[in-house]
Scaffold this motif. Structure first.
Motif, short mmCIF file in Angstrom:
data_model
loop_
_atom_site.label_atom_id
_atom_site.label_comp_id
_atom_site.label_asym_id
_atom_site.label_seq_id
_atom_site.Cartn_x
_atom_site.Cartn_y
_atom_site.Cartn_z
N LEU A 1 6.98 51.86 77.11
CA LEU A 1 6.33 52.58 76.01
C LEU A 1 6.56 51.91 74.66
CD1 LEU A 1 4.83 55.23 75.10
CD2 LEU A 1 7.12 56.14 74.64
N ALA A 2 7.78 51.42 74.44
CA ALA A 2 8.12 50.87 73.12
C ALA A 2 9.30 49.93 73.28
CB ALA A 2 8.45 51.99 72.14
N LEU A 3 9.50 49.10 72.27
CA LEU A 3 10.66 48.22 72.26
C LEU A 3 11.03 47.90 70.82
CD1 LEU A 3 9.82 45.01 71.52
CD2 LEU A 3 8.74 45.20 73.75
N ASP A 4 12.26 47.54 70.63
CA ASP A 4 12.76 47.06 69.34
C ASP A 4 13.96 46.19 69.65
OD1 ASP A 4 15.20 48.86 69.41
OD2 ASP A 4 13.64 50.39 69.27
N PRO B 1 11.81 44.99 58.45
CA PRO B 1 11.05 45.24 59.68
C PRO B 1 11.81 44.72 60.90
CG PRO B 1 9.68 44.19 58.00
CD PRO B 1 11.09 44.12 57.52
N ASP B 2 11.68 45.41 62.00
CA ASP B 2 12.31 44.94 63.23
C ASP B 2 11.75 43.56 63.57
OD1 ASP B 2 13.95 46.20 65.72
OD2 ASP B 2 12.42 44.80 66.43
N LEU C 1 6.16 49.18 61.63
CA LEU C 1 4.82 49.67 61.92
C LEU C 1 3.80 49.05 60.97
CD1 LEU C 1 3.08 51.61 63.55
CD2 LEU C 1 3.74 53.44 61.98
N LEU C 2 4.17 48.94 59.70
CA LEU C 2 3.27 48.32 58.73
C LEU C 2 3.10 46.82 59.02
CD1 LEU C 2 4.65 50.06 55.53
CD2 LEU C 2 2.37 50.37 56.47
N PRO D 1 21.95 53.20 69.73
CA PRO D 1 21.40 52.44 68.59
C PRO D 1 19.88 52.37 68.63
CG PRO D 1 22.33 50.96 70.24
CD PRO D 1 22.69 52.35 70.67
N GLU D 2 19.28 52.62 67.50
CA GLU D 2 17.84 52.51 67.35
C GLU D 2 17.51 52.32 65.88
OE1 GLU D 2 15.72 56.06 68.40
OE2 GLU D 2 17.46 57.30 68.04
N PRO D 3 16.32 51.82 65.57
CA PRO D 3 15.96 51.57 64.17
C PRO D 3 15.96 52.86 63.35
CG PRO D 3 14.46 50.43 65.65
CD PRO D 3 15.27 51.37 66.50
#
Length: 248
Positions: free
Chosen positions: A194-197, A151-152, A31-32, A20-22
């Motif tokens: 590096l990243a997260l959601d 948005p996440d 991002l916006l 699972p990912e956005p």
């Protein structure tokens, strides 16, 4: 008599579960939402706006000085000024190749209303389409796709959460490597977040000959920044049950 081949039992091939990912639209919306500045291209010129972006479906709200050339140009166009928005997604934690993605978005810019300070204006950007490019591919979406996305919930907090994890909890990162395929650790890579959601955490494995990104999936999606902390603790608890990988 031998049974007919169609009468024989067929072995079921297990499906590989999707990680699972956005979606691309959700990534773009996030991002916006997290952006503090953007660059707009219009009339052959580049206009940098130091402004947060407010996302309302496929409509974005920006802010610009009242006397800015972009504001003046938008005021002249009754049907909106054709613009292209450029945004670069840079990892907040120091890693090799910090650019995580590039967003290019096209639409029409309109004057919304005068800001309370009387010195700036709110602008409305109606999105027609957008393209996001990452090291893993390029995806195009329409304004309708963006309107249907949210948005996440962690997007605006991502930078702070990642830097806190990197600077304040290196021991937790070391434990989390137990959840990674030992073969990926054979070159003794440096491990950085590096990243997260809401679905998980991405770790960058950085070694002298290159890097590899690995996603660790949360047991359940996180709904806010507090739940992100709980989800990381759950991953660490699961990793502590795994024997450390032997590195040759």
């Amino acid at each position: 008599m031998s049974p007919h081949p169609l009468d024989a039992e067929t072995a079921e091939i297990p499906e590989i579960p999707e990680i699972p990912e956005p979606s691309a639209a959700e990534r773009i919306a996030g991002l916006l939402t997290a952006a503090s500045s953007v660059v707009l291209r219009a009339c052959g010129e580049h206009h940098e706006l130091t402004t947060p972006v407010s996302v309302h479906g496929s409509r974005l709200r920006l802010r610009a000085p009242l006397d800015a050339p972009l504001t003046v140009a938008a005021a002249r166009e009754q049907d909106g000024l054709a613009v292209v928005l450029d945004l670069t997604d840079i990892a907040p934690v120091a890693v090799r190749d910090r650019v995580r993605g590039r967003l290019t978005l096209a639409g029409r810019l309109h004057l919304a209303h005068l800001a309370d300070d009387g010195l700036s204006v709110h602008l409305r950007l109606d999105v027609a389409h957008a393209v996001i490019s990452t090291p893993y591919g390029t995806t195009a979406i329409t304004g309708a796709d963006l309107a249907a996305a949210s948005p996440d919930p962690l997007a605006r907090y991502e930078a702070g959460l990642l830097t806190h994890l990197a600077d304040g909890h290196p021991d937790a990162l070391a434990v989390l490597t137990r959840l990674i395929d030992p073969d990926l650790l054979a070159a003794h890579p440096a491990v950085r977040p590096l990243a997260l959601d809401r679905y998980g955490l991405v770790l960058r494995l950085d070694h002298p000959h290159g890097h590899r990104d690995v996603r660790l999936v949360f047991p359940e999606p996180a709904r806010d920044a507090d739940e992100f902390g709980h989800r990381v603790h759950q991953l660490v608890a699961a990793a502590e049950q795994v024997l450390p990988a032997r590195r040759h």
